[in-house]
Enzyme design. Structure first.
Site, mmCIF file in Angstrom:
data_model
loop_
_atom_site.group_PDB
_atom_site.id
_atom_site.type_symbol
_atom_site.label_atom_id
_atom_site.label_comp_id
_atom_site.label_asym_id
_atom_site.label_seq_id
_atom_site.Cartn_x
_atom_site.Cartn_y
_atom_site.Cartn_z
ATOM 1 N N ASP A 11 1.026 -1.344 -0.105
ATOM 2 C CA ASP A 11 -0.136 -0.138 0.001
ATOM 3 C C ASP A 11 0.906 1.287 0.080
ATOM 4 O O ASP A 11 2.131 1.299 0.115
ATOM 5 C CB ASP A 11 -0.642 0.042 1.305
ATOM 6 C CG ASP A 11 -1.764 1.215 1.313
ATOM 7 O OD1 ASP A 11 -2.513 1.524 0.289
ATOM 8 O OD2 ASP A 11 -1.803 1.711 2.483
ATOM 9 N N ASP A 13 -0.274 5.085 0.742
ATOM 10 C CA ASP A 13 -0.464 5.771 1.955
ATOM 11 C C ASP A 13 -0.407 5.345 3.447
ATOM 12 O O ASP A 13 -1.122 4.226 3.687
ATOM 13 C CB ASP A 13 -1.872 6.573 1.815
ATOM 14 C CG ASP A 13 -2.172 7.603 0.594
ATOM 15 O OD1 ASP A 13 -1.769 8.575 0.487
ATOM 16 O OD2 ASP A 13 -2.514 6.727 -0.417
ATOM 17 N N ASP A 167 -1.460 -0.507 6.093
ATOM 18 C CA ASP A 167 -1.971 -0.283 7.466
ATOM 19 C C ASP A 167 -3.410 -0.029 7.709
ATOM 20 O O ASP A 167 -3.713 0.400 8.752
ATOM 21 C CB ASP A 167 -1.079 1.298 7.625
ATOM 22 C CG ASP A 167 -2.212 2.315 6.680
ATOM 23 O OD1 ASP A 167 -2.460 2.226 5.394
ATOM 24 O OD2 ASP A 167 -2.440 3.415 7.076
#
Length: 215
Positions: A11, A13, A167
């Protein structure tokens, strides 16, 4: 015992890059234009991870939805001009990418592709990746596994030899749907309780910890 993998999907961000402040600034630019009070940065961060439409809808009142297309265009214009004002790599990103240099390395983000690539380029890591998928690169965004399945198919890699690192719970759900190993990072923008509730196979506090579990 370490697991052998052939593909690592990251990922963006909250996983590779701390993009939250620039996103929050653009959200609050829009709120200011609408004569609304600014939101706390951490509240904005909690809405990051499922694409720009979700971020804006969660950050604006219901009565602004009838102008949503116009507002979205204004947000995207502002954010595109401020992608790298404060955005920076998290610790040990470069070292971890180097550790996996003989594997396929792919970014799978829900951020628009045209915003994802300039961030990677600006941070000096674009060349580390074999492919970059944004939220508009597949028919469905994470948590749908479609983008991950596409990467597996494109590189002809079995799910058991793939890994996704993120996250947010959307990353973990997408990974589970695609049948790959899943690893959550606790230092990012997502809410830790939601990440834990998603039950990733691995949970780490620093990206370099991947080296303990995979080769």
């Amino acid at each position: 015992m370490k697991k052998q993998i052939d593909l690592v999907m990251f990922d963006l961000d909250g996983t590779l890059a701390a993009t939250g402040r620039d996103l929050a600034n653009s959200v609050n630019y829009i709120r200011s234009a609408l004569r609304l009070d600014p939101l706390d940065d951490k509240l904005v961060y909690s809405h990051v991870g499922r694409g720009v439409e979700h971020l804006l809808r969660m950050s604006l009142p219901e009565n602004s939805q009838d102008r949503f297309k116009e507002i979205m265009e204004l947000f995207l214009k502002h954010y595109a001009e401020h992608l790298l004002d404060t955005t920076a790599l998290y610790p040990h990103v470069r070292e971890t990418l180097e550790y996996f240099e003989k594997k396929k390395r792919v970014v799978v983000s829900n951020k628009l592709h045209r915003l994802t690539v300039p961030i990677l380029r600006g941070l000096g890591i674009e060349a580390c990746f074999d492919a970059v998928l944004g939220g508009d690169s597949a028919a469905e965004k994470k948590p749908h596994p479609g983008a991950l399945n596409r990467v597996l198919a494109d590189f002809r890699i079995e799910p058991a030899r793939g890994l996704i690192v993120g996250d947010g719970d959307a990353d973990i759900e997408a990974g589970r749907g695609a049948g790959v190993h899943t690893c959550g990072v606790t230092y990012g923008l997502g809410r830790k309780e939601e990440l834990v509730a998603a039950r990733p196979d691995y949970l780490i506090d620093d990206l370099s910890e991947l080296e303990k579990y995979f080769y």
